[in-house]
Design a protein around this motif. Structure first.
Motif, PDB file in Angstrom:
ATOM      1  N   ARG A  35      14.656   6.651   2.726  1.00 40.45           N
ATOM      2  CA  ARG A  35      15.302   5.485   3.235  1.00 40.45           C
ATOM      3  C   ARG A  35      13.855   4.593   3.748  1.00 40.45           C
ATOM      4  N   VAL A  36      12.638   5.143   4.010  1.00 42.01           N
ATOM      5  CA  VAL A  36      11.530   4.271   4.436  1.00 42.01           C
ATOM      6  C   VAL A  36      10.787   3.929   3.367  1.00 42.01           C
ATOM      7  N   MET A  37      10.405   5.000   2.497  1.00 43.55           N
ATOM      8  CA  MET A  37       9.486   4.745   1.453  1.00 43.55           C
ATOM      9  C   MET A  37       9.848   3.584   0.451  1.00 43.55           C
ATOM     10  N   PRO A  38       9.061   3.201  -0.540  1.00 41.48           N
ATOM     11  CA  PRO A  38       9.262   1.921  -1.507  1.00 41.48           C
ATOM     12  C   PRO A  38      10.388   2.387  -2.321  1.00 41.48           C
ATOM     13  N   PRO A  39      11.276   1.464  -2.468  1.00 41.33           N
ATOM     14  CA  PRO A  39      12.337   1.644  -3.375  1.00 41.33           C
ATOM     15  C   PRO A  39      11.951   1.749  -4.747  1.00 41.33           C
ATOM     16  N   VAL A  40      12.747   2.600  -5.835  1.00 41.16           N
ATOM     17  CA  VAL A  40      12.725   2.745  -6.850  1.00 41.16           C
ATOM     18  C   VAL A  40      13.957   2.399  -7.545  1.00 41.16           C
ATOM     19  N   GLY A  41      13.956   2.128  -9.089  1.00 41.69           N
ATOM     20  CA  GLY A  41      15.147   1.559  -9.661  1.00 41.69           C
ATOM     21  C   GLY A  41      15.867   2.861 -10.064  1.00 41.69           C
ATOM     22  N   GLN A  42      17.039   2.861 -10.489  1.00 42.45           N
ATOM     23  CA  GLN A  42      18.005   4.042 -10.741  1.00 42.45           C
ATOM     24  C   GLN A  42      17.951   4.285 -11.862  1.00 42.45           C
ATOM     25  N   THR A  43      18.037   3.405 -12.879  1.00 42.22           N
ATOM     26  CA  THR A  43      18.077   3.591 -14.367  1.00 42.22           C
ATOM     27  C   THR A  43      16.732   4.039 -15.138  1.00 42.22           C
ATOM     28  N   GLU A  44      16.745   4.692 -16.365  1.00 45.28           N
ATOM     29  CA  GLU A  44      15.739   5.181 -16.956  1.00 45.28           C
ATOM     30  C   GLU A  44      14.748   3.959 -17.177  1.00 45.28           C
ATOM     31  N   LEU A  50       8.704   0.440 -14.000  1.00 43.99           N
ATOM     32  CA  LEU A  50       7.848   0.679 -12.791  1.00 43.99           C
ATOM     33  C   LEU A  50       6.768   0.954 -12.833  1.00 43.99           C
ATOM     34  N   PHE A  51       6.857   2.138 -13.775  1.00 45.48           N
ATOM     35  CA  PHE A  51       5.706   3.271 -14.017  1.00 45.48           C
ATOM     36  C   PHE A  51       4.851   2.321 -14.819  1.00 45.48           C
ATOM     37  N   ALA A  52       5.114   1.570 -15.955  1.00 47.33           N
ATOM     38  CA  ALA A  52       4.338   0.645 -16.690  1.00 47.33           C
ATOM     39  C   ALA A  52       3.453  -0.267 -15.862  1.00 47.33           C
ATOM     40  N   LYS A  53       4.044  -0.792 -14.956  1.00 42.86           N
ATOM     41  CA  LYS A  53       3.618  -1.879 -14.040  1.00 42.86           C
ATOM     42  C   LYS A  53       2.633  -1.264 -13.193  1.00 42.86           C
ATOM     43  N   ASN A  54       2.831  -0.015 -12.467  1.00 45.58           N
ATOM     44  CA  ASN A  54       2.106   0.439 -11.640  1.00 45.58           C
ATOM     45  C   ASN A  54       0.563   0.920 -12.418  1.00 45.58           C
ATOM     46  N   VAL A  55       0.919   1.599 -13.718  1.00 48.61           N
ATOM     47  CA  VAL A  55      -0.238   1.926 -14.075  1.00 48.61           C
ATOM     48  C   VAL A  55      -1.163   0.915 -14.751  1.00 48.61           C
ATOM     49  N   THR A  56      -0.411  -0.402 -15.125  1.00 54.05           N
ATOM     50  CA  THR A  56      -1.509  -1.384 -15.355  1.00 54.05           C
ATOM     51  C   THR A  56      -1.996  -1.830 -14.387  1.00 54.05           C
ATOM     52  N   ASP A  57      -1.549  -2.041 -13.205  1.00 52.63           N
ATOM     53  CA  ASP A  57      -2.265  -2.455 -11.747  1.00 52.63           C
ATOM     54  C   ASP A  57      -3.366  -1.541 -11.459  1.00 52.63           C
ATOM     55  N   LEU A  58      -3.418  -0.378 -11.949  1.00 55.21           N
ATOM     56  CA  LEU A  58      -4.324   0.615 -11.693  1.00 55.21           C
ATOM     57  C   LEU A  58      -5.413   0.698 -12.495  1.00 55.21           C
ATOM     58  N   LEU A 131       5.679  12.444 -14.734  1.00 53.02           N
ATOM     59  CA  LEU A 131       5.200  11.077 -14.372  1.00 53.02           C
ATOM     60  C   LEU A 131       6.211  10.754 -13.453  1.00 53.02           C
ATOM     61  N   VAL A 132       5.342   9.875 -12.407  1.00 52.74           N
ATOM     62  CA  VAL A 132       5.990   9.459 -11.232  1.00 52.74           C
ATOM     63  C   VAL A 132       6.030   7.957 -11.085  1.00 52.74           C
ATOM     64  N   ALA A 133       7.224   7.380 -11.214  1.00 60.56           N
ATOM     65  CA  ALA A 133       7.507   5.986 -11.493  1.00 60.56           C
ATOM     66  C   ALA A 133       7.121   5.112 -10.399  1.00 60.56           C
ATOM     67  N   GLN A 134       7.449   5.757  -9.172  1.00 65.79           N
ATOM     68  CA  GLN A 134       7.183   5.142  -8.046  1.00 65.79           C
ATOM     69  C   GLN A 134       5.578   4.709  -7.639  1.00 65.79           C
ATOM     70  N   GLU A 164      11.328  12.818 -20.890  1.00 67.51           N
ATOM     71  CA  GLU A 164      11.930  13.589 -19.719  1.00 67.51           C
ATOM     72  C   GLU A 164      11.426  14.190 -18.674  1.00 67.51           C
ATOM     73  N   GLN A 165      10.273  13.865 -18.643  1.00 68.73           N
ATOM     74  CA  GLN A 165       9.085  14.088 -17.384  1.00 68.73           C
ATOM     75  C   GLN A 165       8.926  12.895 -16.431  1.00 68.73           C
ATOM     76  N   MET A 166       9.663  11.872 -16.837  1.00 66.44           N
ATOM     77  CA  MET A 166       9.678  10.729 -15.725  1.00 66.44           C
ATOM     78  C   MET A 166      10.585  11.203 -14.549  1.00 66.44           C
ATOM     79  N   VAL A 167      10.039  11.171 -13.564  1.00 68.55           N
ATOM     80  CA  VAL A 167      10.618  11.417 -12.040  1.00 68.55           C
ATOM     81  C   VAL A 167      10.714   9.945 -11.248  1.00 68.55           C
ATOM     82  N   PRO A 168      11.483   9.631 -10.606  1.00 66.37           N
ATOM     83  CA  PRO A 168      11.655   8.495  -9.887  1.00 66.37           C
ATOM     84  C   PRO A 168      10.523   8.496  -8.650  1.00 66.37           C
ATOM     85  N   ASP A 169      10.478   9.309  -7.864  1.00 70.87           N
ATOM     86  CA  ASP A 169       9.376   9.099  -6.964  1.00 70.87           C
ATOM     87  C   ASP A 169       8.695  10.398  -6.125  1.00 70.87           C
TER      88      ASP A 169
END
Lengths: 222, 239, 470
Positions: A35-44, A50-58, A131-134, A164-169
């Motif tokens: 409830r306090v941590m950053p939100p992640v999406g629901q669908t694959e 989200l994962f792609a955006k984070n990796v690019t920012d990094l 892989l952690v999307a958050q 199938e290794q992608m997890v949300p958070d």
């Protein structure tokens, strides 16, 4: 009395008095954490986005491909563009077969753990556990990604992941570790978020401090 | 309502116009003002220095007893307000007077909080057509959580333009005896504050704490910087 | 040899006059603030996260005996050797013992403030061991012979030119003053050392009781290599680093990153539970964990200040502190500086010697407001002042007591207050004669700031004149 005993006596003595719980007490549940941590999406699709955006920012690279032949194509492209001469990998089914297909001098760390030789390799190709999307994180362990140095010593780390290794958070990643290994944990578990970096000189970001300067994640759907 | 005005020691001696403005303002709003004879100090100087014995307990008890029947105690300072509202409870914790401090605290109000949160008033009919920036005194901000009330009051002052400074919430460096025990550090902090205030190009720096304003004005005057300081009460009394 | 308090005052005076240094710190902090605030907004409820973190550390610290027992049992079950040290010298002795048994000549270290606390490097060097700091900032200050400047950014006070100079002088390898090139110099130099080193020594950010692992948070990868390449790994940690459960990391890893550097997560967050396993390709054959008390149990015993043991060493309180920003990290003169350092140093060392750090604060409370685990930092500074001045626990100053007593008497009696008002007004006329000189009683103020005059008519005098308002 050993030092251990001395210390425990002092601790137990101290804890006979109760401290005020200024912010409340009780270990948080996962729901409370979420409830306090950053939100992640629901669908694959949202998770991958989200994962792609984070990796690019990094400033790391993320490629999603259809099958193993496309993985091989990506690796060949990198090999040619970066002029790899020596490749390091581990005994992972996918990692080792893909590394061999590059037809370059190959070091497999379970067979040869000579640090000097690992140091000479241009790239370390490994699998991962999740892989952690958050946060755009890659989860590796010393059991599943060829020990400790492989994912940290060569200047380019290439990760071969599966859809199938992608997890949300992070809470999900923590759960995965505990469920996957039970109580038989590998000696090292590492959450890798981007390429090695430092800001120690005038707070200016420099990549490739001691660990890899480059991180590439190739995720295969099939 | 009868407003019991507690006048901090430095307001009484150095900035009486702040308290006079408050009196006039409350009377304009239709309230009666009473000023208890003593004590002249809430006890914070010795408390902050770590002397929690009778040196400050006696003053605190005198304050609480004198204003025992006061309906609403209004204090023209965030730091004295915090002393009475928050720290009296720490001072007398686990003593016979603990209950007294708990009963006392809810009747104590810092000036801006009193107007907005107790009287429910933000428009006091003031007019002050000038550019103003606001300095958040640390006690008022972090002990009493009074970020909003001064700004809500200033927003309703006719002609007033409020420009926030980057370092509004940064300590001015007064800190009571800190300002003379560690003058070099205190001065550096005042420099940072003044620089931030000057950046806004406001004509006045306003605050709910005259002690902070003494620090800021003292620094500005010595460095011949064009900063003028006013307590919030002095702004709100203008028509 | 001046007292710590006198040294502090002298250094503070010198550093606050150094405008270039102040500007360097302000710039660095300004950059940090921007990213930190962005990252806080990334959380859905940052304040809620602080509360959860505070609750977690409350459980960790207040159940320390049970958690330490579980932690060490799990570690030992996996072949880790656990050692206990009540004092710094004991910890140094234990570590030296391990090095001697391994005939170690070269040790590579990743960042550990605890090792600074016990002066480990000095002890190792005296025993003839070469110690190499691998964290870039620590590497730089080690070359300069300086202590680290900041909990998280050891070389924050240095410009690229100063770093180039020391690389030239000590390494004879400084192609330019470009941060990237300088970093590559360090990378080159350290690579050799990782491979050469007999033993790797690390600190720990967290100790997970539930699974028996230490966790290290870093960006550079130097701790990863320190824990991967040498044959023996030693982790030194304070006993308070405990987190109860593995899942607590899901909250604490990002919170440490956000507060420490404004990142979502640092580059490497790694958990280590034991030496290399039989099916693993590499890793140290021996893993030692040295648990240090060094008076942390004294902090534990103080129920008022026990929450200070929840500190995750993020450095956020240093970053927001207006005192720190103006005097800098070295001025504190002790391992742990800034607000949290000022709280715990009187316990870890001596109250009377180090109480001045608790007084060198305006008690603004920015530290408490920012602390991710909700430590009541600025109120603890106030309590330190009380402890230092109270008759039983401290050394009250006779003349300060008298001063406050006299002031209390005057403030309590309206008649006396009126008298003092008049007297003050009268004597202030003569203040101009001594203002700014050594005879000026208000010199500490008037040296740099103007003082307002006592009003011609005080408020109480005006109020009396108005007559009673019925």
């Amino acid at each position: 009395m050993s030092e251990r005993d001395n210390i425990f006596v002092r601790i137990k003595e101290a804890l006979t008095l109760q401290a005020p719980a200024r912010h409340g007490h009780g270990l948080p549940t996962i729901e409370e954490q979420r409830r306090v941590m950053p939100p992640v999406g629901q669908t694959e699709a949202e998770l991958f986005e989200l994962f792609a955006k984070n990796v690019t920012d990094l400033r790391a690279t993320f490629k999603r491909v259809k099958d193993l032949s496309e993985v091989a194509a990506e690796l060949r492209a990198l090999r040619d563009a970066e002029k790899w001469q020596r490749v390091a990998t581990h005994r992972g089914a996918i990692a080792e077969s893909q590394a061999r297909e590059l037809a370059l001098p190959l070091m497999v760390v379970e067979e040869n753990s000579e640090k000097h030789e690992l140091e000479q390799c241009d790239v370390g190709i490994t699998e991962c556990d999740a892989l952690v999307a958050q946060t755009g994180t890659v989860l590796v362990t010393s059991r599943t990604a060829g020990g400790r140095a492989l994912t940290c010593l060569p200047p380019h780390h290439v990760v071969l992941a599966r859809r199938e290794q992608m997890v949300p958070d992070l809470p999900a990643a923590m759960q995965l570790v505990q469920q996957k290994f039970g109580d038989k944990y590998p000696s090292m578990i590492s959450f890798i978020t981007g390429a090695s970096r430092t800001g120690d000189i005038e707070r200016i970001l420099v990549l490739g401090a001691h660990g890899p300067k480059q991180l590439t994640i190739i995720c295969c759907d099939a | 309502m009868t407003v019991t005005l507690f006048v901090p020691c430095f307001v009484d001696l150095l900035y009486p116009q702040v308290a006079i403005s408050a009196v006039r303002l409350f009377e304009r709003l239709g309230h009666q003002v009473v000023v208890p004879e003593g004590p002249a100090c809430c006890g914070q100087p010795s408390f902050n220095t770590g002397y929690w014995g009778n040196e400050c307990r006696d003053l605190a008890l005198q304050a609480m007893r004198t204003m025992r029947d006061a309906e609403a105690i209004v204090i023209l300072s965030g730091s004295c307000g915090a002393m009475m509202k928050v720290f009296y409870q720490e001072l007398f914790a686990k003593t016979e007077h603990e209950a007294l401090t708990r009963e006392f605290a809810p009747r104590v109000w810092e000036f801006s909080s009193f107007l907005v949160n107790k009287l429910g008033v933000t428009d006091v009919g003031a007019r002050f057509p000038h550019k103003v920036t606001f300095h958040d005194g640390c006690h008022g901000l972090r002990e009493l959580h009074n970020k909003r009330p001064p700004r809500e009051l200033l927003a309703k002052v006719q002609g007033l333009e409020l420009i926030e400074m980057g370092a509004a919430e940064t300590c001015c460096g007064f800190g009571g005896t800190f300002s003379v025990k560690f003058p070099a550090i205190s001065t550096a902090m005042a420099e940072v504050k003044c620089a931030s205030a000057l950046d806004t190009q406001a004509e006045y720096v306003v605050s709910c704490d005259s002690s902070c304003l003494m620090q800021i004005q003292g620094m500005a005057d010595r460095q011949r910087k064009p900063i003028k300081t006013l307590h919030l009460a002095e702004v709100l009394v203008q028509t | 040899m001046s007292s710590p308090a006198a040294q502090f005052k002298a250094d503070a005076k010198r550093m606050t006059a150094d405008l270039r240094h102040r500007a360097t710190i302000q710039t660095a902090m300004g950059k940090y603030e921007v990213v930190r605030d962005q990252r806080k907004r990334w959380f859905q409820d940052w304040e809620g996260a602080r509360t959860l973190a505070a609750r977690t550390k409350y459980e960790a610290v207040n159940g320390l005996d049970a958690h330490l027992t579980q932690f060490t049992q799990k570690l030992e079950a996996r072949g880790t050797k656990v050692h206990w040290a009540s004092t710094g010298p004991q910890a140094c002795e234990i570590i030296l013992g391990i090095l001697k048994a391994k005939n170690a000549k070269v040790v590579v270290k990743s960042k550990s403030m605890t090792s600074e606390e016990i002066h480990l490097n000095g002890a190792l060097e005296q025993a003839g061991v070469e110690v190499v700091e691998s964290d870039l900032g620590e590497f730089i200050v080690q070359l300069r012979g300086e202590p680290p400047y900041h909990l998280v950014f050891p070389a924050m006070h240095l410009t690229r030119d100063e770093i180039k100079d020391v690389f030239e002088k000590k390494l004879h390898d400084a192609p330019s003053n470009d941060p990237e090139e300088l970093t590559m110099v360090a990378r080159r130099q350290l690579r050799r050392k990782y491979i050469q080193a007999d033993v790797g020594i690390t600190g720990a950010n967290y100790a997970i009781a539930e699974t028996g692992m230490i966790a290290i948070t870093e960006n550079e990868g130097n701790a990863r290599l320190t824990a991967a390449l040498p044959k023996t790994m030693i982790t030194l940690m304070g006993i308070e680093k405990i987190l109860p459960r593995y899942e607590d990391l899901a909250l604490f890893l990002p919170m440490l990153a956000v507060m420490g550097t404004g990142q979502a997560l640092t580059c490497y967050n790694t958990m280590y539970g034991g030496p290399r396993q039989s099916d693993e390709a590499d890793g140290p054959e021996e893993f030692h964990v040295v648990l240090l008390d060094n008076r942390r149990t004294l902090v534990l015993a103080d129920v008022e200040q026990r929450d200070a043991l929840g500190c995750i060493r993020c450095g956020a309180c240093l970053n927001v502190c207006p005192v720190y920003r103006n005097v800098g990290g070295h001025t504190y003169g002790t391992v742990y500086g800034g607000p949290i350092g000022s709280v715990i140093t009187p316990r870890l060392r001596d109250l009377q010697d180090w109480k001045h750090l608790s007084y060198a604060s305006s008690l603004c409370g920015a530290c408490t407001e920012t602390c991710p685990v909700g430590i009541d930092i600025h109120h603890h500074l106030l309590r330190n002042r009380r402890n230092a001045s109270a008759p039983k626990t401290g050394k009250p100053s006779w003349w300060q007591c008298q001063l406050f007593k006299i002031y209390g008497v005057i403030a309590a009696r309206p008649g006396l207050w009126r008298l003092i008002t008049k007297l003050g007004r009268f004597t202030q006329r003569f203040h101009g004669l001594v203002k700014g000189t050594a005879l000026d009683p208000a010199q500490a103020w008037t040296k740099t700031r103007d003082l307002p005059p006592i009003a011609r008519q005080s408020f109480r005098e005006w109020w009396k004149e108005q007559g009673a308002h019925e």
